[in-house]
Enzyme design. Sequence first.
Site, PDB file in Angstrom:
ATOM      1  N   HIS A   1       0.848  -1.197   0.000  1.00  0.00           N
ATOM      2  CA  HIS A   1       0.000   0.000   0.000  1.00  0.00           C
ATOM      3  C   HIS A   1       0.879   1.239   0.000  1.00  0.00           C
ATOM      4  CE1 HIS A   1      -3.451   2.597   0.766  1.00  0.00           C
ATOM      5  NE2 HIS A   1      -2.640   3.275   1.555  1.00  0.00           N
TER       6      HIS A   1
ATOM      7  N   ASP B   1     -15.136   2.668   7.361  1.00  0.00           N
ATOM      8  CA  ASP B   1     -14.041   3.488   6.828  1.00  0.00           C
ATOM      9  C   ASP B   1     -14.488   4.277   5.613  1.00  0.00           C
ATOM     10  OD1 ASP B   1     -11.246   4.358   6.322  1.00  0.00           O
ATOM     11  OD2 ASP B   1     -11.551   3.146   4.527  1.00  0.00           O
TER      12      ASP B   1
ATOM     13  N   ARG C   1     -13.956  12.909   6.407  1.00  0.00           N
ATOM     14  CA  ARG C   1     -12.656  13.540   6.680  1.00  0.00           C
ATOM     15  C   ARG C   1     -12.258  14.489   5.564  1.00  0.00           C
ATOM     16  NH1 ARG C   1      -9.230   8.680   6.522  1.00  0.00           N
ATOM     17  NH2 ARG C   1      -7.516  10.150   6.552  1.00  0.00           N
TER      18      ARG C   1
ATOM     19  N   SER D   1      -7.747   3.855   8.756  1.00  0.00           N
ATOM     20  CA  SER D   1      -8.370   3.750   7.431  1.00  0.00           C
ATOM     21  C   SER D   1      -7.601   2.763   6.551  1.00  0.00           C
ATOM     22  CB  SER D   1      -8.408   5.133   6.766  1.00  0.00           C
ATOM     23  OG  SER D   1      -8.857   5.047   5.435  1.00  0.00           O
TER      24      SER D   1
ATOM     25  N   LYS E   1      -8.803  -1.721   5.985  1.00  0.00           N
ATOM     26  CA  LYS E   1      -9.048  -2.348   4.673  1.00  0.00           C
ATOM     27  C   LYS E   1      -8.039  -3.456   4.401  1.00  0.00           C
ATOM     28  CE  LYS E   1      -9.069   1.547   2.219  1.00  0.00           C
ATOM     29  NZ  LYS E   1      -9.216   2.745   3.052  1.00  0.00           N
TER      30      LYS E   1
END
Length: 425
Positions: free
Chosen positions: A84, A163, A170, A185, A189
Amino acid sequence: MSFSAVELIIKKRERGELSTAEIDWLVANYTSGRVADEQMSAMAMAILLNGMNRREIKDLTLAMIASGERLSFDGLAAPTADKHSTGGVGDKITLPLAPLVASYGVAVPQLSGRGLGHTGGTLDKLESIPGWQASLSNTELYSQLAEIGAVICAAGSGLAPADRKLYSLRDVTGTVEAIPLIASSIMSKKIAEGTSALVLDVKVGSGAFMKTLDRAQELAQTLVQLGQDAGVKTSALLTDMSTPLGLKIGNALEVKESIEVLTGGGPSDVVELTVELAREMLHHVGMSDVDPRENLSNGKAYEVWRKMIAAQGGDPDAELPKAKHWHQLTAEESGYISRLDALELGVASWRLGAGRERKEDAVQFGAGIELHAQLGQWVEAGAPLMTLFTDTEEKFERAQALAQGAVSISASHAPERKLILGKIS
């Protein structure tokens, strides 16, 4: 057990510590709609200002995971590993990385997102390939992983719905930068996704969320702790995002550059980061003796890419979209490129149509910027610096000034760019 949203907001506002039961109640009731958006907005701001400790962040992450389904890849013969990135400009690394790691027999379930603002989205890039589809059912995702080894697709609506709801909030309440909210967040996931190993690419610099190394280290440490607490082998690389990655910024342009990397070429910085992240992912699944450069040069990674694209309806041989209009910017003086600002170039590309202002906006697949020189290179006065692309000619004016201002030229050679700034494991 029932609580009052207002009392919990006041508790965090006064720098109090929320209990596990309080966090579970808050997330569950926000997901179901009993806690209103304006109440969660106040809580998000209180968290931004006053922070959360490690236990609170872990509880928040677990509560978000519990709001939806969890995937499991236990039935696969291959080990799983994922990556990620916290987002940047020209950051197309997922595209060559997923098939590269899969070419070594590792299953790579890469659930990706779309771009918003100056940072590009992996799904937007891949959707520039004619026919390619981002949405897969859980069954299709599992089958493709078993058969091909790599999937890049959108996360299903059942994965961490809390989320998804909080993320949108946000973005419009000035709380995007809160480290507890960023960390929960990302990791809700990734943990719900079911991967056994995860490598994080935490960007640092003007084109990243984290502008300073200290803030990036804090985020990286929090992410790695969350992963390890959940039983996921997790590490993070801190990487430079003061300068764009590669020479191409924009959806189809970045796909083209990714294919260059997969066929043994491409810019050195994109190759270096792809290889280092692959090395880290392979290390987590017990393959530390592998040199990932081999499968970039021998065609094995590109073979997986072609199968991955075709499996999701894409034509790997199709011509990529091209913008209708282009405009070239030239160097105003001779010298070395001493600054190539990622944020300004990212916003310029966005203004050309490569990005979106709202989630529902369409992107221009051919829009963006191609750089003709990178940081540290010598340019002659009048030589091409970059070419801007768009389908909407009137977009050039606003983008051009920003792109021109992103470049500084100096008589002296700039210090060599350091791409990998640190590692946390």
